[in-house]
Design an enzyme around this catalytic site. Sequence first.
Site, PDB file in Angstrom:
ATOM      1  N   CYS A  39      -6.911  -9.807  -3.225  1.00 20.90           N
ATOM      2  CA  CYS A  39      -6.005  -9.443  -2.140  1.00 20.90           C
ATOM      3  C   CYS A  39      -5.237  -8.201  -2.585  1.00 20.90           C
ATOM      4  O   CYS A  39      -5.604  -7.583  -3.592  1.00 20.90           O
ATOM      5  CB  CYS A  39      -5.087 -10.593  -1.733  1.00 20.90           C
ATOM      6  SG  CYS A  39      -3.896 -11.089  -2.967  1.00 20.90           S
ATOM      7  N   CYS A  63      -7.433 -11.004   2.085  1.00 24.42           N
ATOM      8  CA  CYS A  63      -6.482 -10.336   2.978  1.00 24.42           C
ATOM      9  C   CYS A  63      -7.170  -9.124   3.590  1.00 24.42           C
ATOM     10  O   CYS A  63      -8.032  -8.505   2.965  1.00 24.42           O
ATOM     11  CB  CYS A  63      -5.195  -9.952   2.272  1.00 24.42           C
ATOM     12  SG  CYS A  63      -5.260  -8.485   1.237  1.00 24.42           S
ATOM     13  N   CYS A 117     -13.312  -0.201  -2.276  1.00 25.71           N
ATOM     14  CA  CYS A 117     -13.353  -0.508  -3.707  1.00 25.71           C
ATOM     15  C   CYS A 117     -14.740  -0.171  -4.255  1.00 25.71           C
ATOM     16  O   CYS A 117     -15.733  -0.175  -3.511  1.00 25.71           O
ATOM     17  CB  CYS A 117     -13.065  -1.991  -3.946  1.00 25.71           C
ATOM     18  SG  CYS A 117     -11.396  -2.488  -3.480  1.00 25.71           S
TER      19      CYS A 117
END
Length: 282
Positions: free
Chosen positions: A123, A199, A207
């Site tokens: 998250c 989330c 990423c």
Amino acid sequence: MEILIPNRLSTLGHPQRLALFQLLMRRYPDRVPATELAQALGLKPNTLSTYVNALMHAGLISQERIGTSLRYSIDMDATRETVDYLLHDCCRGRPEICTPNAYSIINGDSPMADRKYNVLFICTGNSARSIFAESILRDLAGDRFVVYSAGTKSRSELNPFAVEVLEQKGHDVSALRSKNISEFQGADAPEFDFVFTVCNQAANEECPSWHNQPVSAHWGLPDPVKVEGSDAEKSLAFHQTYGALRNRMTAFTALPLVSLDRLSLHKAVDEIGQSTDKGSKI
């Protein structure tokens, strides 16, 4: 189809349209509000509108109006059709030449080996939701899973309401700490079998990809940290989030991992992430 494919590839050739497409892929099968897309990508509403219209015209995404909100999601049939064209036509019917590693993993069609699996929950702050997920799964099935959690922008300490809930539920919190995702991206990091975002903000961020292509899914839940009101109201929000995640962990641990092929496993974890969690026990 041959006429559509060049248009789709041309549409994705624009960096920001590609970024929008990639974000929606990370959120699949969610339908994401236009306001959230614009905020995540730093785009003005009229600029976002131009990009989504181009992707819709190419057939790559679809639009749905819910109340006054426009929401967008990947058109997976069109995306698969486009990828199939590249792999089976451009690769001359031998996709294992173009993407040997991905092809062997995805098309191996073999279930996972019966062993301990490494799981990572991500998250933004790693102070509440991912910490809940880590603690719950470890206590539910620590004999089957090695569990980690991390944040894309980790905080310096855990949220006190989250710690209180975990203690009330009987979890050992002594070893828990907020960690940045960079800890799990070096050469010595574990190879993950499963990576889950819990989330929306973390899922929206781009990423680095995981080199061994773990099974991944988005299990987004509202952030209890953002709930305003009395301490009792805030505590209730954390208890509800804990209950929702416990339901998902219970469903996840019930999956017959050693008998599901990779595609079936992806579908199963996606369905867990789409659960409404009504009636969560807190």
